[in-house]
Write a protein that holds these residues in place. Structure first.
Motif, PDB file in Angstrom:
ATOM      1  N   MET A 102      -2.257  94.354 -35.570  1.00 62.87           N
ATOM      2  CA  MET A 102      -2.495  95.462 -34.669  1.00 62.87           C
ATOM      3  C   MET A 102      -1.207  96.262 -34.520  1.00 62.87           C
ATOM      4  N   SER A 103      -1.326  97.556 -34.388  1.00 66.07           N
ATOM      5  CA  SER A 103      -0.134  98.381 -34.231  1.00 66.07           C
ATOM      6  C   SER A 103      -0.269  99.255 -32.983  1.00 66.07           C
ATOM      7  N   TRP A 104       0.859  99.561 -32.412  1.00 70.72           N
ATOM      8  CA  TRP A 104       0.934 100.416 -31.240  1.00 70.72           C
ATOM      9  C   TRP A 104       1.857 101.561 -31.581  1.00 70.72           C
ATOM     10  N   ASP A 105       1.530 102.723 -31.098  1.00 78.28           N
ATOM     11  CA  ASP A 105       2.318 103.912 -31.401  1.00 78.28           C
ATOM     12  C   ASP A 105       3.510 104.002 -30.452  1.00 78.28           C
ATOM     13  N   ILE A 106       4.521 103.175 -30.704  1.00 76.84           N
ATOM     14  CA  ILE A 106       5.695 103.184 -29.826  1.00 76.84           C
ATOM     15  C   ILE A 106       6.533 104.439 -30.023  1.00 76.84           C
ATOM     16  N   ASP A 107       6.258 105.193 -31.070  1.00 76.54           N
ATOM     17  CA  ASP A 107       6.974 106.456 -31.286  1.00 76.54           C
ATOM     18  C   ASP A 107       6.626 107.490 -30.213  1.00 76.54           C
ATOM     19  N   ARG A 108       5.527 107.281 -29.514  1.00 74.42           N
ATOM     20  CA  ARG A 108       5.135 108.188 -28.422  1.00 74.42           C
ATOM     21  C   ARG A 108       6.018 108.007 -27.195  1.00 74.42           C
ATOM     22  N   LEU A 109       6.749 106.888 -27.131  1.00 78.26           N
ATOM     23  CA  LEU A 109       7.578 106.585 -25.967  1.00 78.26           C
ATOM     24  C   LEU A 109       8.908 107.324 -26.033  1.00 78.26           C
ATOM     25  N   THR A 110       9.406 107.711 -24.863  1.00 78.72           N
ATOM     26  CA  THR A 110      10.739 108.298 -24.796  1.00 78.72           C
ATOM     27  C   THR A 110      11.770 107.201 -25.047  1.00 78.72           C
ATOM     28  N   ASP A 111      13.007 107.587 -25.269  1.00 78.24           N
ATOM     29  CA  ASP A 111      14.061 106.595 -25.470  1.00 78.24           C
ATOM     30  C   ASP A 111      14.170 105.649 -24.280  1.00 78.24           C
ATOM     31  N   ARG A 112      14.090 106.182 -23.063  1.00 80.06           N
ATOM     32  CA  ARG A 112      14.197 105.340 -21.870  1.00 80.06           C
ATOM     33  C   ARG A 112      12.995 104.410 -21.747  1.00 80.06           C
ATOM     34  N   GLU A 113      11.800 104.906 -22.053  1.00 76.79           N
ATOM     35  CA  GLU A 113      10.605 104.058 -22.009  1.00 76.79           C
ATOM     36  C   GLU A 113      10.721 102.928 -23.028  1.00 76.79           C
ATOM     37  N   ARG A 114      11.261 103.226 -24.192  1.00 74.51           N
ATOM     38  CA  ARG A 114      11.475 102.186 -25.215  1.00 74.51           C
ATOM     39  C   ARG A 114      12.467 101.146 -24.709  1.00 74.51           C
ATOM     40  N   GLN A 115      13.492 101.606 -24.003  1.00 74.43           N
ATOM     41  CA  GLN A 115      14.484 100.696 -23.455  1.00 74.43           C
ATOM     42  C   GLN A 115      13.849  99.799 -22.392  1.00 74.43           C
ATOM     43  N   VAL A 116      13.031 100.364 -21.528  1.00 73.21           N
ATOM     44  CA  VAL A 116      12.333  99.579 -20.504  1.00 73.21           C
ATOM     45  C   VAL A 116      11.401  98.584 -21.186  1.00 73.21           C
ATOM     46  N   LEU A 117      10.655  99.033 -22.172  1.00 71.79           N
ATOM     47  CA  LEU A 117       9.745  98.149 -22.895  1.00 71.79           C
ATOM     48  C   LEU A 117      10.497  96.983 -23.530  1.00 71.79           C
ATOM     49  N   LEU A 118      11.624  97.258 -24.141  1.00 78.38           N
ATOM     50  CA  LEU A 118      12.436  96.211 -24.753  1.00 78.38           C
ATOM     51  C   LEU A 118      12.807  95.146 -23.732  1.00 78.38           C
ATOM     52  N   HIS A 119      13.224  95.564 -22.556  1.00 79.50           N
ATOM     53  CA  HIS A 119      13.647  94.625 -21.521  1.00 79.50           C
ATOM     54  C   HIS A 119      12.478  93.859 -20.913  1.00 79.50           C
ATOM     55  N   LEU A 120      11.278  94.398 -20.963  1.00 80.35           N
ATOM     56  CA  LEU A 120      10.118  93.720 -20.383  1.00 80.35           C
ATOM     57  C   LEU A 120       9.818  92.386 -21.056  1.00 80.35           C
ATOM     58  N   ALA A 121      10.237  92.236 -22.289  1.00 77.03           N
ATOM     59  CA  ALA A 121       9.979  90.987 -23.014  1.00 77.03           C
ATOM     60  C   ALA A 121      10.598  89.781 -22.311  1.00 77.03           C
ATOM     61  N   GLY A 122      11.701  90.002 -21.601  1.00 78.06           N
ATOM     62  CA  GLY A 122      12.375  88.912 -20.912  1.00 78.06           C
ATOM     63  C   GLY A 122      11.762  88.553 -19.572  1.00 78.06           C
ATOM     64  N   GLY A 123      10.779  89.325 -19.111  1.00 77.32           N
ATOM     65  CA  GLY A 123      10.089  89.031 -17.867  1.00 77.32           C
ATOM     66  C   GLY A 123      10.844  89.338 -16.584  1.00 77.32           C
ATOM     67  N   PRO A 124      11.733  90.346 -16.570  1.00 82.59           N
ATOM     68  CA  PRO A 124      12.461  90.638 -15.335  1.00 82.59           C
ATOM     69  C   PRO A 124      11.554  91.294 -14.297  1.00 82.59           C
ATOM     70  N   SER A 125      11.932  91.156 -13.042  1.00 82.34           N
ATOM     71  CA  SER A 125      11.228  91.884 -11.980  1.00 82.34           C
ATOM     72  C   SER A 125      11.634  93.350 -12.057  1.00 82.34           C
ATOM     73  N   ASN A 126      10.902  94.202 -11.360  1.00 82.04           N
ATOM     74  CA  ASN A 126      11.270  95.617 -11.331  1.00 82.04           C
ATOM     75  C   ASN A 126      12.667  95.790 -10.759  1.00 82.04           C
ATOM     76  N   ARG A 127      12.993  95.003  -9.754  1.00 81.36           N
ATOM     77  CA  ARG A 127      14.314  95.091  -9.131  1.00 81.36           C
ATOM     78  C   ARG A 127      15.413  94.712 -10.114  1.00 81.36           C
ATOM     79  N   GLU A 128      15.202  93.617 -10.848  1.00 78.63           N
ATOM     80  CA  GLU A 128      16.187  93.182 -11.850  1.00 78.63           C
ATOM     81  C   GLU A 128      16.345  94.227 -12.951  1.00 78.63           C
ATOM     82  N   LEU A 129      15.226  94.764 -13.383  1.00 79.45           N
ATOM     83  CA  LEU A 129      15.259  95.773 -14.442  1.00 79.45           C
ATOM     84  C   LEU A 129      15.979  97.036 -13.969  1.00 79.45           C
ATOM     85  N   ALA A 130      15.725  97.439 -12.742  1.00 85.63           N
ATOM     86  CA  ALA A 130      16.392  98.614 -12.181  1.00 85.63           C
ATOM     87  C   ALA A 130      17.905  98.398 -12.136  1.00 85.63           C
TER      88      ALA A 130
END
Length: 97
Positions: free
Chosen positions: A1-29
């Motif tokens: 399966m593929s997802w169109d990650i090219d549609r994401l902005t650079d910052r959205e890609r950065q947030v997505l990358l960090h989501l893999a580690g399971g941080p809370s919104n506060r930690e991510l911020a």
């Protein structure tokens, strides 16, 4: 399966990358130096753009497309369950620091 990650902005890609580690919104911020409500807004847009319904779904996508998201060429990624080093020099993923 593929997802169109090219549609994401650079910052959205950065947030997505960090989501893999399971941080809370506060930690991510704190990690990204942005407001918690901005993290929530980014995640909402990521969900919409990738056609997903939950944070868990995009976290799994983050793991699956890690190699496309991570700018660290020394990053270890998992390919078919086997750790793979992108280069000979060891180095942790910049998203896990």
């Amino acid at each position: 399966m593929s997802w169109d990650i090219d549609r994401l902005t650079d910052r959205e890609r950065q947030v997505l990358l960090h989501l893999a580690g399971g941080p809370s919104n506060r930690e991510l911020a704190k990690t990204l130096g942005i407001a918690e409500r901005t993290v929530k807004a980014h995640i909402s847009r990521i969900l919409l753009k990738l056609g997903q319904e939950t944070r868990l779904q995009v976290s799994v996508i983050s793991v699956l497309v890690h190699a496309q998201l991570c700018p660290d060429t020394r990053c270890r990624v998992i390919l078919n369950g086997i750790p793979h080093q992108a280069t000979d020099s060891p180095g942790p993923c910049s998203a896990r620091r």
